[in-house]
Enzyme design. Structure first.
Site, short mmCIF file in Angstrom:
data_model
loop_
_atom_site.label_atom_id
_atom_site.label_comp_id
_atom_site.label_asym_id
_atom_site.label_seq_id
_atom_site.Cartn_x
_atom_site.Cartn_y
_atom_site.Cartn_z
N ARG A 156 23.43 18.45 -47.75
CA ARG A 156 22.89 17.40 -46.89
C ARG A 156 22.32 16.31 -47.78
NH1 ARG A 156 21.05 22.41 -44.94
NH2 ARG A 156 21.76 22.95 -42.83
N LYS A 187 17.02 23.47 -44.49
CA LYS A 187 16.06 23.44 -43.39
C LYS A 187 15.12 24.63 -43.49
CE LYS A 187 19.09 20.91 -40.25
NZ LYS A 187 19.78 20.89 -38.94
N HIS A 262 26.98 12.64 -44.17
CA HIS A 262 27.33 13.83 -43.41
C HIS A 262 28.84 13.96 -43.24
CE1 HIS A 262 24.90 16.98 -41.71
NE2 HIS A 262 25.74 17.13 -40.71
N ARG A 265 29.93 16.04 -46.00
CA ARG A 265 29.61 17.46 -45.75
C ARG A 265 30.65 18.07 -44.81
NH1 ARG A 265 25.34 21.29 -45.60
NH2 ARG A 265 24.88 22.16 -43.55
N HIS A 288 24.04 27.33 -43.12
CA HIS A 288 23.87 27.50 -41.67
C HIS A 288 23.18 28.83 -41.38
CE1 HIS A 288 27.42 24.61 -40.60
NE2 HIS A 288 26.29 23.97 -40.80
N TYR A 297 34.37 24.56 -37.53
CA TYR A 297 35.38 24.11 -38.49
C TYR A 297 36.68 24.89 -38.35
CZ TYR A 297 31.54 21.52 -40.48
OH TYR A 297 30.49 20.65 -40.65
#
Length: 321
Positions: A156, A187, A262, A265, A288, A297
Site C-alpha cells: 500500500r 493495517k 492502488h 497493488r 489481507h 482476484y
C-alpha cells in the site's frame, strides 16, 4: 451542537481503537470523520446520550448518507457501507462497555453495492509506466524506485512511504545471495515480510547509493531521517507526493486509464494470479486478514480468460444465437 455525554462516548470509542486495537493514524482519521458525521446527525435528531439511540436513528442516518439528507455530500453505496461499519462498531462498543442497554445498529444492513472488480494494468502498460520515469536525477531515481517497489511488492502507498531504510534488507548486496526482503507494516500495525523482486531491488539500490545521499546532503536545514523515500527537502515523502509520482508517470507513458498507487497493488496481485500463484500466498503478500478479500482476484483472472476465449475460439458465443 453535540451533547457532552454523546461527544465523550464517541471519544472513548476512538481512544479504544487507538490504544487497544492499535489502528493506524490514517484509519483513525477516517473513523473520526465518519463518527463526527454520525454524532452531528444524532444531535440534530435530539439525541443527547448513547442510551437514547434506537434503530430508527441508525436507519435514518444510513438513508440520509445516500442522499446528503444529513447536510453532507451524498455517498455511494460502498462509502455508506464503510460509514455504517464504523457506526456499528461504535454501538457494539457502547453496549459492551455498558454505556447503552442494547445495540440498535446490530440488525441495520448497508445498501447493496454493485460488484466492482479491481482495475489492473496489463504487463505491457506497467512496463511503459516504469520506463516513463527518468533516472537522470536524484528525484528520478527515487521515483523509479518507488514505482518499481509498489509494483514489485504490492505494498500500500502508506506502507511504502512509512518505510525506513532498515526495513529493506539485502537490496545492496550486504547479505550475499539472500533474496532481498522488506518488512511492511499494514493495517493494525501488522507486520509481514515480502520478497523484493530483482528489478525493484536494483531500483531501490540505485536510489540508496546514488540518489538518496544527494537529497540528504542538500537538505536545508540539515536533517537526518531514517525514511527510505525522501522528498526534495530531505524529509519523508508524503502519500500525496507518492500519488503525484504515479500520476505523472502515467501521463508521460500515455496511459489512457486512471492510474494510482492502488492500481499497482491490484496489478501486482492480478499478475501473480495469472502466473499461477496460490491465492493464500497472494493473501499473505498483500496482508489481507481474510482470504475472501483476496479471492476477488480469482474472478479477475476468470474474466480475462473468458474474454480471451470469446475472442479466440471460433465457436465461443454466449449471445443465444
Amino acid at each position: 451542537m453535540t451533547a457532552p455525554a454523546l461527544e465523550g462516548a464517541v471519544r472513548r470509542h476512538l481512544d479504544h481503537l487507538a490504544v487497544e486495537r492499535g489502528l493506524a493514524e490514517n484509519t483513525l482519521a477516517a473513523y473520526r470523520r465518519d463518527l463526527a458525521r454520525y454524532a452531528a446527525w444524532l444531535a440534530a435528531s435530539g439525541v443527547g446520550a448513547p442510551e437514547e439511540v434506537d434503530a430508527g436513528h441508525v436507519t435514518g442516518f444510513v438513508a440520509a448518507l445516500g442522499t446528503g439528507g444529513d447536510g453532507g455530500r451524498p455517498l455511494a453505496p460502498r462509502s455508506v457501507a464503510r460509514v455504517l461499519a464504523a457506526v456499528r462498531g461504535l454501538h457494539r462498543f457502547w453496549a459492551l462497555e455498558g454505556l447503552a442497554p442494547t445495540d440498535p445498529a446490530a440488525d441495520v444492513a448497508p445498501p447493496a453495492a454493485p460488484e466492482r472488480l479491481p482495475r489492473a494494468l496489463s504487463v505491457d502498460a506497467v512496463t511503459r509506466l516504469l520506463e516513463a520515469v527518468p533516472v537522470d536525477s536524484p528525484a528520478g531515481l527515487r521515483d523509479r524506485a518507488l514505482v518499481e517497489f509498489l509494483y514489485g511488492t504490492g505494498a500500500r502507498v502508506s506502507e511504502a512511504v512509512g518505510l525506513d531504510v532498515d526495513d529493506v534488507v539485502g537490496v545492496t548486496g550486504e547479505h550475499g545471495d539472500d533474496v532481498p526482503v522488506v518488512r511492511l507494516f499494514g493495517k493494525g500495525s501488522k507486520e509481514r515480510i515480502v520478497p523484493v523482486g530483482s528489478y525493484a531491488a536494483e531500483a531501490v539500490a540505485a536510489w540508496l547509493v546514488r540518489g538518496r545521499p544527494a537529497l540528504v546532503a542538500g537538505a536545508r536545514p540539515a536533517r537526518g531521517t531514517p525514511a527510505l523515500f525522501l522528498n526534495l527537502r530531505g524529509g519523508r515523502l508524503s502519500r500525496q507526493s507518492a500519488w503525484s509520482v504515479i500520476t505523472a508517470a502515467a501521463d508521460r507513458a500515455g496511459l489512457a486509464e486512471e492510474v494510482s498507487p492502488h492500481t499497482l497493488r491490484h496489478s501486482f496481485a492480478t499478475h501473480l494470479m495469472q502466473g499461477g500463484a496460490d491465492v493464500r500466498v497472494v493473501q499473505e503478500l498483500l496482508g489481507h486478514a481474510s482470504v475472501t478479500t483476496t479471492q476477488v482476484y480469482t474472478r479477475v483472472t476468470a474474466e480475462a480468460l473468458r474474454e480471451v476465449y470469446a475472442q479466440a475460439h471460433p465457436r465461443a458465443r454466449w449471445d443465444g444465437r
